[in-house]
Scaffold this active site. Structure first.
Site, PDB file in Angstrom:
ATOM      1  N   GLY A 119       0.809  -1.217   0.000  1.00  0.00           N
ATOM      2  CA  GLY A 119       0.000   0.000   0.000  1.00  0.00           C
ATOM      3  C   GLY A 119       0.839   1.263   0.000  1.00  0.00           C
ATOM      4  O   GLY A 119       0.313   2.352  -0.107  1.00  0.00           O
ATOM      5  N   CYS A 120       2.133   1.104   0.144  1.00  0.00           N
ATOM      6  CA  CYS A 120       3.032   2.254   0.110  1.00  0.00           C
ATOM      7  C   CYS A 120       3.545   2.452  -1.313  1.00  0.00           C
ATOM      8  O   CYS A 120       3.919   1.487  -1.977  1.00  0.00           O
ATOM      9  CB  CYS A 120       4.228   2.042   1.037  1.00  0.00           C
ATOM     10  SG  CYS A 120       3.809   2.047   2.771  1.00  0.00           S
ATOM     11  N   GLU A 121       3.555   3.689  -1.753  1.00  0.00           N
ATOM     12  CA  GLU A 121       4.099   4.004  -3.071  1.00  0.00           C
ATOM     13  C   GLU A 121       5.602   3.730  -3.094  1.00  0.00           C
ATOM     14  O   GLU A 121       6.133   3.184  -4.039  1.00  0.00           O
ATOM     15  CB  GLU A 121       3.821   5.481  -3.376  1.00  0.00           C
ATOM     16  CG  GLU A 121       4.242   5.924  -4.744  1.00  0.00           C
ATOM     17  CD  GLU A 121       3.857   7.369  -4.979  1.00  0.00           C
ATOM     18  OE1 GLU A 121       4.766   8.219  -4.954  1.00  0.00           O
ATOM     19  OE2 GLU A 121       2.664   7.650  -5.177  1.00  0.00           O
TER      20      GLU A 121
END
Length: 151
Positions: A64-66
């Site tokens: 979910g982290c870029e």
């Protein structure tokens, strides 16, 4: 999430944060404009230890982290401790803020942690891009998940 114990950092690395890290978080809260907050967040990230390359593997990545971010957890005497790192300096500083709020806390304290309220208190709401905010929420959720899974 189960991580191969051979790929788990040594438990002695899961320590309380230094006063310097807490002082940096206070400087972010006290900064009067976004540029100064951003600068302080970047400086906070530099004060956190880097994870060895061996621990930067997919099993520890927060989805979910870029940017790439890795998170490890250790429960010691009912308190939760985390090691985290990112390949992006701003994310590492934001991780530092999450650790200030959760490191050494109990499962109950962490389950009650409200990231939106915390970042509003720090004056960061509306300052981060939507993708950065989503990543931050993913990290906070991972921290909460570790704290509740171990009970």
């Amino acid at each position: 999430m189960t991580i191969n114990p051979m790929l788990q950092p040594d438990p002695t690395l899961f320590l309380s944060l230094t006063d310097d890290v807490f002082d940096s978080a206070k400087l972010i809260e006290q900064a009067t404009n976004w540029q100064e907050k951003y600068r302080q967040i970047m400086l906070l990230g530099k004060k956190l230890p880097n994870l060895a390359e061996a621990f930067r593997h997919e099993g520890a990545q927060v989805k979910g982290c870029e940017s790439q971010a890795w998170l490890y957890h250790q429960q010691i005497d009912g308190q939760h401790f985390y090691l985290a790192d990112s390949d992006a300096r701003i994310v590492k500083g934001l991780i530092g803020l999450l650790l200030v709020a959760t490191q050494g806390r109990t499962s109950r304290e962490i389950s009650q942690f409200d990231i939106a309220l915390y970042f509003e208190h720090l004056g960061l709401n509306g300052q981060l891009s939507p993708s950065r905010t989503n990543g931050l929420h993913a990290l906070a959720q991972a921290i909460k998940s570790y704290a509740t899974e171990t009970n």
